[in-house]
Enzyme design. Structure first.
Site, PDB file in Angstrom:
ATOM      1  CE  LYS A 174      -0.030  15.760   2.153  1.00  0.00           C
ATOM      2  NZ  LYS A 174       0.478  15.450   0.801  1.00  0.00           N
TER       3      LYS A 174
HETATM    4  C1  5RP Z   1      -0.630  12.812  -3.572  1.00  0.00           C
HETATM    5  C2  5RP Z   1      -1.396  12.773  -2.319  1.00  0.00           C
HETATM    6  C3  5RP Z   1      -1.190  11.642  -1.416  1.00  0.00           C
HETATM    7  O1  5RP Z   1      -2.423  11.220  -0.946  1.00  0.00           O
HETATM    8  C4  5RP Z   1      -0.309  12.032  -0.280  1.00  0.00           C
HETATM    9  O2  5RP Z   1       0.841  12.707  -0.738  1.00  0.00           O
HETATM   10  C5  5RP Z   1       0.098  10.852   0.568  1.00  0.00           C
HETATM   11  O3  5RP Z   1       0.785   9.894  -0.116  1.00  0.00           O
HETATM   12  P1  5RP Z   1       2.330   9.508   0.106  1.00  0.00           P
HETATM   13  O4  5RP Z   1       2.481   9.009   1.533  1.00  0.00           O
HETATM   14  O5  5RP Z   1       2.582   8.446  -0.915  1.00  0.00           O
HETATM   15  O6  5RP Z   1       3.140  10.769  -0.103  1.00  0.00           O
HETATM   16  O7  5RP Z   1      -2.190  13.594  -2.074  1.00  0.00           O
HETATM   17  O8  5RP Z   1      -1.405  12.304  -4.583  1.00  0.00           O
END
Ligand code: 5RP
Length: 267
Positions: A174
């Site tokens: 991610k």
């Molecule tokens: C932080 C995370 C979230 O899962 C990730 O950042 C995605 O969330 P957003 O779209 O709200 O940024 O790992 O806890």
């Protein structure tokens, strides 16, 4: 790749090669953040549109019906809080792989902080987690978080963090979208990339646009939280984001989906 690993990955990444993950794990360091005070209520109308839900074991146990049919991505790192912002990178593994198996998780996730003081600590945790999870065919998603010294949306930084997480063994990474050079982030990362949204954007169109552009440049989907469940119309957002990811809707078409659901002209 072993059957179990393939099976779990295919629960997460759909037949079209795309994925829409819905994270509600933010409380693990933010506490009862806005619109996530009662995660069970927040997620109830929107989970059907997601391909998987990302959360901690505490919220899973307390707020999610065990009969739910969605795959679970279990956040297993933590140990820092908003009360000490300068220590947010000071994370370790909070949840064992045994627990992930007991909870029937389809994947685990943890944060890595490339460019921060605890870079080494979090990268070693990732290596250890991957070592253990691979024994059981459980994919690890690396949540690359923002180092303090490098720009959040700088392609060089995102490419560095994504590649390193993949080199250590993450099966999915991610990261964040950046307008300049995102295709280089994807090209340099040998495993699928999903993008997060960060704080709620000024307009929904903006969100549809960067998801669309990220997919065009090679991302497989999103791990998108606040821009869905902090929105005044979370169901409309979830449906429109799903249309971009799984129906190749353009930002304009996604906006039409959003407007139709919001106005009650579509379900
Ligand atoms: C932080 C995370 C979230 O899962 C990730 O950042 C995605 O969330 P957003 O779209 O709200 O940024 O790992 O806890």
């Amino acid at each position: 790749m072993e059957w179990g690993m393939k099976n779990r990955l295919s629960q997460l990444i759909q037949k079209d090669g795309r994925a829409m993950f819905l994270p509600i794990d933010h409380g693990y360091f933010q506490g009862p953040t806005s619109n996530l005070e009662e995660p069970g209520k927040t997620i109830e109308p929107i989970w059907p549109y997601a391909d998987a839900i990302m959360l901690t074991r505490g919220v899973l146990r307390a707020a999610i019906d065990p009969a739910i049919t969605k795959p679970i991505i279990l956040r297993v790192s933590g140990g820092a809080t908003m009360a000490r912002r300068d220590e947010l990178d000071n994370e370790g593994i909070t949840t064992s792989v045994t627990e992930a198996i007991r909870l029937n998780a389809s994947a685990v996730s943890m944060s890595v902080y490339v460019g921060s003081e605890r870079e080494h600590q979090t990268l070693m945790s990732l290596g250890n987690l991957v070592n253990e999870c691979e024994d059981y065919g459980i994919p690890t998603m690396a949540v690359t978080s923002v180092g303090t010294e490098l720009g959040k949306r700088d392609a060089r930084y995102l490419a560095l963090a994504s590649r390193i997480a993949a080199e250590i063994g993450a099966r999915v990474v991610k990261t964040y979208y950046c307008e300049e050079g995102f295709e280089k982030v994807v090209r340099g990362c040998p495993v699928p990339i999903v993008i997060a949204g960060g704080p709620k954007a000024d307009s929904e169109f903006e969100v549809f646009k960067w998801i669309y552009d990220a997919l065009e440049k090679g991302a497989i989907g999103v791990n998108l939280g606040r821009n869905i469940w902090q929105h005044e119309h979370p169901v409309a957002m979830a449906k429109a984001v799903r249309a971009v990811i799984h129906e190749n809707a353009t930002p304009k078409e996604a906006q039409d989906v959003f407007d139709a659901v919001k106005s009650g002209k579509a379900d």
